[in-house]
Design a protein around this motif. Structure first.
Motif, PDB file in Angstrom:
ATOM      1  N   GLY A 165       0.818  -1.208   0.000  1.00 63.97           N
ATOM      2  CA  GLY A 165       0.000   0.000   0.000  1.00 63.97           C
ATOM      3  C   GLY A 165       0.849   1.254   0.000  1.00 63.97           C
ATOM      4  O   GLY A 165       0.577   2.207  -0.745  1.00 63.97           O
ATOM      5  N   ALA A 166       1.911   1.274   0.813  1.00 64.00           N
ATOM      6  CA  ALA A 166       2.787   2.449   0.884  1.00 64.00           C
ATOM      7  C   ALA A 166       3.501   2.679  -0.444  1.00 64.00           C
ATOM      8  O   ALA A 166       3.667   3.822  -0.894  1.00 64.00           O
ATOM      9  CB  ALA A 166       3.797   2.282   2.016  1.00 64.00           C
ATOM     10  N   THR A 167       3.932   1.600  -1.092  1.00 65.66           N
ATOM     11  CA  THR A 167       4.626   1.737  -2.374  1.00 65.66           C
ATOM     12  C   THR A 167       3.698   2.304  -3.438  1.00 65.66           C
ATOM     13  O   THR A 167       4.087   3.170  -4.237  1.00 65.66           O
ATOM     14  CB  THR A 167       5.182   0.374  -2.822  1.00 65.66           C
ATOM     15  OG1 THR A 167       6.044  -0.142  -1.802  1.00 65.66           O
ATOM     16  CG2 THR A 167       5.968   0.506  -4.114  1.00 65.66           C
ATOM     17  N   ALA A 168       2.455   1.825  -3.463  1.00 68.09           N
ATOM     18  CA  ALA A 168       1.492   2.360  -4.427  1.00 68.09           C
ATOM     19  C   ALA A 168       1.225   3.832  -4.172  1.00 68.09           C
ATOM     20  O   ALA A 168       1.106   4.632  -5.112  1.00 68.09           O
ATOM     21  CB  ALA A 168       0.187   1.564  -4.348  1.00 68.09           C
ATOM     22  N   VAL A 169       1.148   4.212  -2.895  1.00 66.20           N
ATOM     23  CA  VAL A 169       0.836   5.604  -2.560  1.00 66.20           C
ATOM     24  C   VAL A 169       1.967   6.530  -2.981  1.00 66.20           C
ATOM     25  O   VAL A 169       1.732   7.576  -3.597  1.00 66.20           O
ATOM     26  CB  VAL A 169       0.527   5.725  -1.052  1.00 66.20           C
ATOM     27  CG1 VAL A 169       0.534   7.182  -0.619  1.00 66.20           C
ATOM     28  CG2 VAL A 169      -0.836   5.107  -0.741  1.00 66.20           C
ATOM     29  N   TRP A 170       3.222   6.182  -2.651  1.00 70.02           N
ATOM     30  CA  TRP A 170       4.282   7.122  -3.048  1.00 70.02           C
ATOM     31  C   TRP A 170       4.498   7.121  -4.557  1.00 70.02           C
ATOM     32  O   TRP A 170       4.937   8.130  -5.130  1.00 70.02           O
ATOM     33  CB  TRP A 170       5.564   6.918  -2.265  1.00 70.02           C
ATOM     34  CG  TRP A 170       6.448   5.718  -2.491  1.00 70.02           C
ATOM     35  CD1 TRP A 170       6.622   4.680  -1.633  1.00 70.02           C
ATOM     36  CD2 TRP A 170       7.339   5.477  -3.584  1.00 70.02           C
ATOM     37  NE1 TRP A 170       7.546   3.785  -2.130  1.00 70.02           N
ATOM     38  CE2 TRP A 170       8.024   4.257  -3.325  1.00 70.02           C
ATOM     39  CE3 TRP A 170       7.649   6.151  -4.761  1.00 70.02           C
ATOM     40  CZ2 TRP A 170       8.960   3.705  -4.185  1.00 70.02           C
ATOM     41  CZ3 TRP A 170       8.599   5.604  -5.632  1.00 70.02           C
ATOM     42  CH2 TRP A 170       9.237   4.401  -5.340  1.00 70.02           C
ATOM     43  N   GLY A 171       4.147   6.012  -5.222  1.00 70.74           N
ATOM     44  CA  GLY A 171       4.231   6.010  -6.679  1.00 70.74           C
ATOM     45  C   GLY A 171       3.273   6.990  -7.331  1.00 70.74           C
ATOM     46  O   GLY A 171       3.509   7.441  -8.465  1.00 70.74           O
ATOM     47  N   SER A 172       2.192   7.352  -6.609  1.00 72.82           N
ATOM     48  CA  SER A 172       1.229   8.307  -7.167  1.00 72.82           C
ATOM     49  C   SER A 172       1.855   9.674  -7.417  1.00 72.82           C
ATOM     50  O   SER A 172       1.348  10.451  -8.239  1.00 72.82           O
ATOM     51  CB  SER A 172       0.030   8.455  -6.222  1.00 72.82           C
ATOM     52  OG  SER A 172       0.407   9.123  -5.018  1.00 72.82           O
ATOM     53  N   GLN A 173       2.956   9.978  -6.743  1.00 73.77           N
ATOM     54  CA  GLN A 173       3.587  11.291  -6.911  1.00 73.77           C
ATOM     55  C   GLN A 173       4.315  11.427  -8.250  1.00 73.77           C
ATOM     56  O   GLN A 173       4.706  12.532  -8.641  1.00 73.77           O
ATOM     57  CB  GLN A 173       4.554  11.551  -5.761  1.00 73.77           C
ATOM     58  CG  GLN A 173       3.899  11.517  -4.398  1.00 73.77           C
ATOM     59  CD  GLN A 173       2.692  12.427  -4.316  1.00 73.77           C
ATOM     60  OE1 GLN A 173       2.818  13.645  -4.286  1.00 73.77           O
ATOM     61  NE2 GLN A 173       1.498  11.831  -4.290  1.00 73.77           N
ATOM     62  N   VAL A 231       3.417   0.428  10.466  1.00 70.82           N
ATOM     63  CA  VAL A 231       4.519   1.362  10.234  1.00 70.82           C
ATOM     64  C   VAL A 231       5.842   0.617  10.283  1.00 70.82           C
ATOM     65  O   VAL A 231       6.735   0.830   9.444  1.00 70.82           O
ATOM     66  CB  VAL A 231       4.491   2.505  11.270  1.00 70.82           C
ATOM     67  CG1 VAL A 231       5.739   3.372  11.157  1.00 70.82           C
ATOM     68  CG2 VAL A 231       3.245   3.357  11.094  1.00 70.82           C
ATOM     69  N   ASP A 232       5.994  -0.275  11.277  1.00 68.56           N
ATOM     70  CA  ASP A 232       7.213  -1.076  11.352  1.00 68.56           C
ATOM     71  C   ASP A 232       7.378  -1.935  10.104  1.00 68.56           C
ATOM     72  O   ASP A 232       8.470  -2.007   9.521  1.00 68.56           O
ATOM     73  CB  ASP A 232       7.170  -1.986  12.583  1.00 68.56           C
ATOM     74  CG  ASP A 232       7.207  -1.213  13.890  1.00 68.56           C
ATOM     75  OD1 ASP A 232       7.685  -0.057  13.883  1.00 68.56           O
ATOM     76  OD2 ASP A 232       6.741  -1.748  14.909  1.00 68.56           O
ATOM     77  N   ARG A 233       6.310  -2.580   9.701  1.00 68.04           N
ATOM     78  CA  ARG A 233       6.389  -3.492   8.557  1.00 68.04           C
ATOM     79  C   ARG A 233       6.691  -2.741   7.265  1.00 68.04           C
ATOM     80  O   ARG A 233       7.430  -3.221   6.413  1.00 68.04           O
ATOM     81  CB  ARG A 233       5.080  -4.267   8.428  1.00 68.04           C
ATOM     82  CG  ARG A 233       5.029  -5.138   7.199  1.00 68.04           C
ATOM     83  CD  ARG A 233       3.907  -6.136   7.231  1.00 68.04           C
ATOM     84  NE  ARG A 233       3.884  -6.875   5.977  1.00 68.04           N
ATOM     85  CZ  ARG A 233       3.361  -8.086   5.834  1.00 68.04           C
ATOM     86  NH1 ARG A 233       2.822  -8.696   6.869  1.00 68.04           N
ATOM     87  NH2 ARG A 233       3.371  -8.687   4.661  1.00 68.04           N
ATOM     88  N   ALA A 234       6.113  -1.565   7.102  1.00 68.80           N
ATOM     89  CA  ALA A 234       6.262  -0.799   5.857  1.00 68.80           C
ATOM     90  C   ALA A 234       7.438   0.178   5.908  1.00 68.80           C
ATOM     91  O   ALA A 234       7.532   1.057   5.062  1.00 68.80           O
ATOM     92  CB  ALA A 234       4.970  -0.033   5.573  1.00 68.80           C
ATOM     93  N   ALA A 235       8.336   0.005   6.889  1.00 62.44           N
ATOM     94  CA  ALA A 235       9.410   0.990   7.096  1.00 62.44           C
ATOM     95  C   ALA A 235      10.225   1.239   5.831  1.00 62.44           C
ATOM     96  O   ALA A 235      10.526   2.391   5.491  1.00 62.44           O
ATOM     97  CB  ALA A 235      10.319   0.522   8.234  1.00 62.44           C
ATOM     98  N   ASP A 236      10.596   0.188   5.116  1.00 63.70           N
ATOM     99  CA  ASP A 236      11.429   0.371   3.929  1.00 63.70           C
ATOM    100  C   ASP A 236      10.688   1.162   2.860  1.00 63.70           C
ATOM    101  O   ASP A 236      11.249   2.080   2.241  1.00 63.70           O
ATOM    102  CB  ASP A 236      11.855  -0.993   3.392  1.00 63.70           C
ATOM    103  CG  ASP A 236      12.848  -0.877   2.247  1.00 63.70           C
ATOM    104  OD1 ASP A 236      13.892  -0.227   2.438  1.00 63.70           O
ATOM    105  OD2 ASP A 236      12.587  -1.436   1.160  1.00 63.70           O
ATOM    106  N   ALA A 237       9.411   0.832   2.646  1.00 63.27           N
ATOM    107  CA  ALA A 237       8.627   1.553   1.629  1.00 63.27           C
ATOM    108  C   ALA A 237       8.411   3.001   2.034  1.00 63.27           C
ATOM    109  O   ALA A 237       8.490   3.912   1.197  1.00 63.27           O
ATOM    110  CB  ALA A 237       7.280   0.854   1.422  1.00 63.27           C
TER     111      ALA A 237
END
Length: 453
Positions: free
Chosen positions: A91-99, A123-129
Motif C-alpha cells: 500500500g505504501a509503495t502504491a501511494v508514493w508512486g502516485s507522486q 509502520v514497522d512493517r512498511a518501514a522500507d517503503a
C-alpha cells in the motif's frame, strides 16, 4: 455534491456534504472528510487533482477503509480512488508512486494526493517503503500523508506502541491531533506541509481521538495554508519527485531531505502557527509543553487540581507538529522560565527536542520530563498519559516551588481525590478470547477445530 446550511435541515449526510457550518462526526469520518475537503479546495483553486488511498486496516484505523467505502458517492465525483493494500508495504509503495503521475507523458491529473493508512505495527512493517517514499518525495500539486494508528496502552495490539520516534528516523514530519476538530485541521495542514516541503507528512492518530465523536466546524476558509519559501543553491526550492534511487541521485535526495525540505517543514509550522502558546502569564516561571491528547490531559489536570495555571505563573505551549520541532517558538516560550515540564507518552522525543533547541542558550531553564532533577521517575515511559498522571506530576513541581496556602490547599484537595484507591473489580464470568471488532483478522482468520483458545 455540497450543500449549504441554509438549504436544508440537518441530516447525517452533512458530515460529508455540508460545505460550511457545524457537523457531527467521528474521528474516522473526519479523516475521510480531510481527503474530500482537499479535493474540493483544489477544484476551487482551479487545480485538477485526484487522490490515491491505500493501506492496511487495524485499530484505531480499523474502520477507516470501511467508512471510505461508505462515502463512495461523495468520493468518486472528486476522483478519490481507494485500493486497499494486500499488506502495509505494498500500500505504501502504491501511494508514493502516485507522486510520479505528473511526470508521465500524458497525465490526466496535475497531481495526486497520496494517503497511506496503517496501525503502528504496519509502520514497522512498511518501514522500507515509507523511507524510500520519503526520499522520492511529494509533488507540489499532490502531497503524501501517512495516517499512523498508535496504541500506547495496548488496547487492541500485541505490544503497546507509539510511532513518532520511528517516523522521525525516516525524516518524516509528524503532526499530532488531539481532538476530532484537530484531525480535520491538522490533516489539511499535513497535506499543505507535504506539498510545500516535498516530504511525506505523518498524522499520529490514537484511539481516544479516532473513536471520539463531536461537533466540529467545517468550511473552505477554516484552513488557508501559508506556503513558506526556502532557498537552495541560490533559488527558491521546489521539490520534484524522482524515483531514480541510485547513487549519485540518492545522495542528492538525502541532501535536499536534510536541508531545504526539512527547513520548509519547520517554516511551515512557524508561518501557519501549528505550535502556539495557549497560556502566557506575565510572571511565568514554569512552562509546560505537550501535544495531542497529552495537551488536553494537562488542561484537565489543572482543572482537577482546582488551580488556574496563569494565576500560578505557568506558561503552556501546545505543539501541533512534534517533528521537526520549530525552534523559534521554543526559544520564545522559554524566556524568563526557571523550569519546563514536557508531558508526553512513551520515549522522550519532544523532551529531547526541547533540550536540543535550548542547549547553550543564555539562562536556559531546566527541562524535565521522564525524570526529575534527581533522576527519579516523573512521567512514565511505559503505558499512556492521562489527566491524573499529569496532575500528579504538575502538583509535584508546583509544591517544590512553593505555593501560597490557598493554592496549596486546593492542590492538596485535588490530589486527595485523584489518589483515592480504585474501586474493587468484581469477578464475573470468563470471556472467550476473540479478535476485536475492528481487526481485519476478525473476518479472515478461522481457528482450526480443537485448537486451544
Amino acid at each position: 455534491m455540497t450543500i449549504s446550511a441554509e438549504t436544508r435541515a440537518t441530516a447525517p449526510d452533512d458530515r460529508y456534504a455540508l460545505e460550511e457550518g457545524q457537523v457531527f462526526m467521528t474521528g474516522t469520518q473526519a479523516l475521510v472528510r480531510v481527503i474530500l475537503d482537499q479535493m474540493r479546495a483544489d477544484r476551487a483553486a482551479g487545480l485538477e487533482t485526484g487522490a490515491m488511498v491505500s493501506g492496511y486496516p487495524g485499530s484505531p484505523l480499523g474502520g477507516f477503509d470501511l467508512e471510505l467505502s461508505r462515502s463512495r458517492r461523495h468520493a468518486e465525483p472528486l476522483d478519490v480512488v481507494h485500493r486497499p493494500g494486500q499488506n502495509e508495504e505494498l500500500g505504501a509503495t502504491a501511494v508514493w508512486g502516485s507522486q510520479l503521475v505528473p511526470g508521465l507523458p500524458r497525465p490526466r491529473k496535475a497531481g495526486v494526493l497520496g494517503v497511506w493508512y496503517g496501525k503502528a505495527p504496519g509502520v514497522d512493517r512498511a518501514a522500507d517503503a515509507l523511507r524510500h517514499g520519503n526520499f522520492v518525495g511529494a509533488h507540489p500539486d499532490g502531497g503524501l500523508i501517512a495516517l499512523c494508528g498508535d496504541d500506547p496502552i495496548c488496547k487492541s495490539s500485541t505490544l503497546p506502541s507509539a510511532t513518532e520516534s520511528t517516523l522521525a528516523s525516516f525524516g518524516m514530519p509528524i503532526v499530532h491531533p488531539g481532538s476530532v476538530q484537530e484531525l480535520l485541521d491538522l490533516g489539511r495542514h499535513a497535506i499543505a506541509a507535504s506539498r510545500a516541503s516535498g516530504l511525506w507528512v505523518a498524522v499520529k492518530t490514537v484511539t481516544d481521538v479516532v473513536d471520539a465523536s463531536g461537533t466540529v466546524e467545517v468550511g473552505p476558509g477554516r484552513v488557508v495554508p501559508v506556503t513558506p519559501v526556502v532557498e537552495y543553491q541560490g533559488r527558491p526550492y521546489r521539490h520534484t519527485p524522482d524515483a531514480t534511487l541510485l547513487t549519485p541521485w540518492s545522495l542528492e535526495m538525502e541532501r535536499t531531505l536534510t536541508g531545504p525540505r526539512l527547513d520548509l517543514a519547520r517554516a511551515y509550522a512557524r508561518e501557519n502557527g501549528l505550535n502556539r502558546v495557549t497560556v502566557d502569564p506575565r510572571d511565568a516561571w514554569l512552562g509546560v509543553v505537550a501535544s495531542g491528547t497529552a495537551y488536553y490531559d494537562v488542561c484537565e489536570a489543572f482543572r482537577r487540581l482546582g488551580v488556574d495555571p496563569a494565576e500560578l505563573g505557568v506558561r503552556v505551549l501546545k505543539i501541533g507538529m512534534i517533528w521537526p520541532l520549530e525552534p523559534e517558538i521554543v526559544r520564545t516560550f522559554a524566556r524568563g522560565l526557571k523550569e519546563i515540564l514536557v508531558v508526553e507518552e512513551k520515549d522522550p522525543l519532544l523532551e529531547g527536542l526541547v533540550k536540543d533547541v535550548l542547549y547553550g542558550t543564555a539562562d536556559a531553564p531546566r527541562v524535565l520530563g521522564k525524570l526529575d532533577e534527581n533522576g527519579a521517575p516523573l512521567i512514565p515511559r511505559s503505558g499512556g498519559v492521562d489527566a491524573d498522571l499529569a496532575a500528579k506530576a504538575l502538583a509535584f513541581r508546583l509544591r517544590r516551588a512553593g505555593l501560597d496556602p490557598a493554592a496549596g490547599d486546593r492542590v492538596d484537595r485535588g490530589l486527595a481525590v485523584i489518589s483515592r484507591p480504585a474501586p474493587l473489580k468484581l469477578l464475573g464470568p470468563q470471556r472467550t478470547p476473540f479478535f476485536c471488532s475492528g481487526c481485519p483478522h476478525n473476518r479472515s482468520t478461522a481457528v482450526p477445530d480443537g485448537a486451544p483458545v
